[in-house]
Design an enzyme around this catalytic site. Structure first.
Site, mmCIF file in Angstrom:
data_model
loop_
_atom_site.group_PDB
_atom_site.id
_atom_site.type_symbol
_atom_site.label_atom_id
_atom_site.label_comp_id
_atom_site.label_asym_id
_atom_site.label_seq_id
_atom_site.Cartn_x
_atom_site.Cartn_y
_atom_site.Cartn_z
ATOM 1 N N LYS A 13 0.815 -1.227 0.000
ATOM 2 C CA LYS A 13 0.000 0.000 0.000
ATOM 3 C C LYS A 13 0.843 1.269 0.000
ATOM 4 O O LYS A 13 0.608 2.162 -0.794
ATOM 5 C CB LYS A 13 -0.887 0.065 1.256
ATOM 6 C CG LYS A 13 -2.106 -0.796 1.216
ATOM 7 C CD LYS A 13 -3.107 -0.409 2.316
ATOM 8 C CE LYS A 13 -2.551 -0.426 3.723
ATOM 9 N NZ LYS A 13 -2.099 -1.742 4.184
ATOM 10 N N ARG A 88 -10.239 1.980 8.418
ATOM 11 C CA ARG A 88 -9.928 0.587 8.723
ATOM 12 C C ARG A 88 -10.983 -0.072 9.594
ATOM 13 O O ARG A 88 -10.895 -1.270 9.850
ATOM 14 C CB ARG A 88 -8.602 0.519 9.478
ATOM 15 C CG ARG A 88 -7.377 0.278 8.604
ATOM 16 C CD ARG A 88 -6.163 0.476 9.501
ATOM 17 N NE ARG A 88 -5.047 -0.349 9.193
ATOM 18 C CZ ARG A 88 -3.859 0.127 8.773
ATOM 19 N NH1 ARG A 88 -3.683 1.393 8.548
ATOM 20 N NH2 ARG A 88 -2.856 -0.702 8.586
ATOM 21 N N ARG A 127 11.056 -6.633 4.927
ATOM 22 C CA ARG A 127 11.039 -5.214 5.263
ATOM 23 C C ARG A 127 11.584 -5.003 6.675
ATOM 24 O O ARG A 127 12.260 -4.009 6.956
ATOM 25 C CB ARG A 127 9.610 -4.662 5.168
ATOM 26 C CG ARG A 127 9.545 -3.162 5.448
ATOM 27 C CD ARG A 127 8.180 -2.590 5.190
ATOM 28 N NE ARG A 127 7.248 -2.877 6.261
ATOM 29 C CZ ARG A 127 5.948 -2.581 6.226
ATOM 30 N NH1 ARG A 127 5.425 -2.028 5.149
ATOM 31 N NH2 ARG A 127 5.159 -2.866 7.244
ATOM 32 N N ARG A 133 11.214 -1.736 11.193
ATOM 33 C CA ARG A 133 9.989 -1.222 11.808
ATOM 34 C C ARG A 133 9.637 -2.076 13.011
ATOM 35 O O ARG A 133 9.591 -3.299 12.901
ATOM 36 C CB ARG A 133 8.855 -1.273 10.773
ATOM 37 C CG ARG A 133 8.273 0.081 10.471
ATOM 38 C CD ARG A 133 7.241 -0.021 9.398
ATOM 39 N NE ARG A 133 5.955 -0.484 9.911
ATOM 40 C CZ ARG A 133 4.816 -0.363 9.256
ATOM 41 N NH1 ARG A 133 4.821 0.190 8.051
ATOM 42 N NH2 ARG A 133 3.700 -0.800 9.765
ATOM 43 N N ARG A 144 -1.463 -8.300 13.074
ATOM 44 C CA ARG A 144 -1.931 -7.261 12.146
ATOM 45 C C ARG A 144 -2.757 -7.868 11.016
ATOM 46 O O ARG A 144 -3.749 -7.294 10.581
ATOM 47 C CB ARG A 144 -0.736 -6.471 11.586
ATOM 48 C CG ARG A 144 -0.217 -5.447 12.602
ATOM 49 C CD ARG A 144 1.215 -5.005 12.314
ATOM 50 N NE ARG A 144 1.393 -4.426 11.023
ATOM 51 C CZ ARG A 144 2.535 -4.522 10.314
ATOM 52 N NH1 ARG A 144 3.572 -5.185 10.795
ATOM 53 N NH2 ARG A 144 2.623 -3.966 9.136
HETATM 54 P P1 AMP Z 1 0.350 1.038 8.496
HETATM 55 O O1 AMP Z 1 1.588 1.830 8.278
HETATM 56 O O2 AMP Z 1 -0.797 1.538 7.648
HETATM 57 O O3 AMP Z 1 0.568 -0.435 8.359
HETATM 58 O O4 AMP Z 1 -0.095 1.285 10.007
HETATM 59 C C1 AMP Z 1 0.732 0.907 11.082
HETATM 60 C C2 AMP Z 1 -0.068 0.850 12.366
HETATM 61 O O5 AMP Z 1 -0.618 2.143 12.673
HETATM 62 C C3 AMP Z 1 -1.267 -0.085 12.349
HETATM 63 O O6 AMP Z 1 -0.914 -1.417 12.611
HETATM 64 C C4 AMP Z 1 -2.129 0.532 13.460
HETATM 65 O O7 AMP Z 1 -1.629 0.202 14.740
HETATM 66 C C5 AMP Z 1 -1.906 2.015 13.260
HETATM 67 N N1 AMP Z 1 -2.906 2.574 12.312
HETATM 68 C C6 AMP Z 1 -2.668 3.068 11.072
HETATM 69 N N2 AMP Z 1 -3.811 3.470 10.489
HETATM 70 C C7 AMP Z 1 -4.803 3.213 11.375
HETATM 71 C C8 AMP Z 1 -6.223 3.384 11.359
HETATM 72 N N3 AMP Z 1 -6.848 3.878 10.283
HETATM 73 N N4 AMP Z 1 -6.901 3.006 12.459
HETATM 74 C C9 AMP Z 1 -6.284 2.514 13.542
HETATM 75 N N5 AMP Z 1 -4.978 2.296 13.614
HETATM 76 C C10 AMP Z 1 -4.221 2.645 12.542
#
Ligand code: AMP
Length: 186
Positions: A13, A88, A127, A133, A144
């Site tokens: 993404k 989400r 990654r 990360r 996740r």
């Molecule tokens: P990502 O970089 O999109 O994979 O997001 C990393 C982490 O940030 C996720 O595993 C969540 O803990 C948090 N996060 C990101 N976007 C959201 C969202 N829309 N709602 C809740 N938590 C989020």
């Protein structure tokens, strides 16, 4: 264009959002990136978000929705945006609709990048080696993926009902997938 991008962790993404937002001339808004930036800077928002992120859980809707509302009110988002990783949850879908309706706007597309589970776990582990990360450990990755399957994947049905869902195969080379995405959005 107002676009939301969905897809399981590791589907690409972030990489794809950066590429297509550049091509379309709209800002790329990643909630995950905004959270990581705040964690890095040690802000109150970052401290709150970190508690959930490190376990692979979602940050509470109230916190996430307020942050997105703020970001979408910035002038650069007035003529369109690409939301990466938001909404989400069902409540976030609702809240985004309300935010847009307040200004008489609606989403043009929801793009779901689909991916094979084994392949995405491998990608995320790779990654982890490259970027380090903190939420890319095998245990957190699994959580996740579960949270995505339970809370986020079902949301695409709502966008399908509205007739704005497009699904794009995320397997293959980065550029190949970018081309598929741009073709689906045209
Ligand atoms: P990502 O970089 O999109 O994979 O997001 C990393 C982490 O940030 C996720 O595993 C969540 O803990 C948090 N996060 C990101 N976007 C959201 C969202 N829309 N709602 C809740 N938590 C989020």
């Amino acid at each position: 264009m107002r676009i939301v991008l969905m897809g399981p962790p590791g589907a690409g993404k972030g990489t794809q959002a950066a590429a297509i937002s550049g091509s379309l001339g709209i800002p790329h808004i990643s909630t995950g990136e905004i959270f990581r930036k705040n964690v890095g800077e040690g802000t109150e928002l970052g401290k709150e978000a970190q508690k959930y992120m490190e376990k692979g859980e979602y940050v509470p809707d109230s916190v996430t929705n307020a942050m997105v509302k703020d970001r979408l009110a910035q002038p650069d988002a007035a003529n369109g945006f690409l939301l990466d990783g938001y909404p989400r949850t069902a409540e976030q879908v609702q809240e985004l609709n309300t935010m847009l309706a307040e200004t008489g706007l609606k989403l043009d597309k929801c793009v779901e990048i689909t991916a094979d589970t084994d392949e995405v776990v491998q990608r995320l582990l790779k990654r982890a080696e490259l970027e380090g990360r903190p939420d890319d450990t095998e245990e957190v990755i699994r959580r996740r993926m579960e949270v995505y399957a339970e809370q986020t994947a079902p949301l695409t049905a709502m966008y399908a009902e509205q007739g704005i869902l497009v699904q794009v195969d995320g397997m293959g080379g980065v550029e190949e997938v970018t081309e598929r995405l741009l073709a689906a959005l045209r």
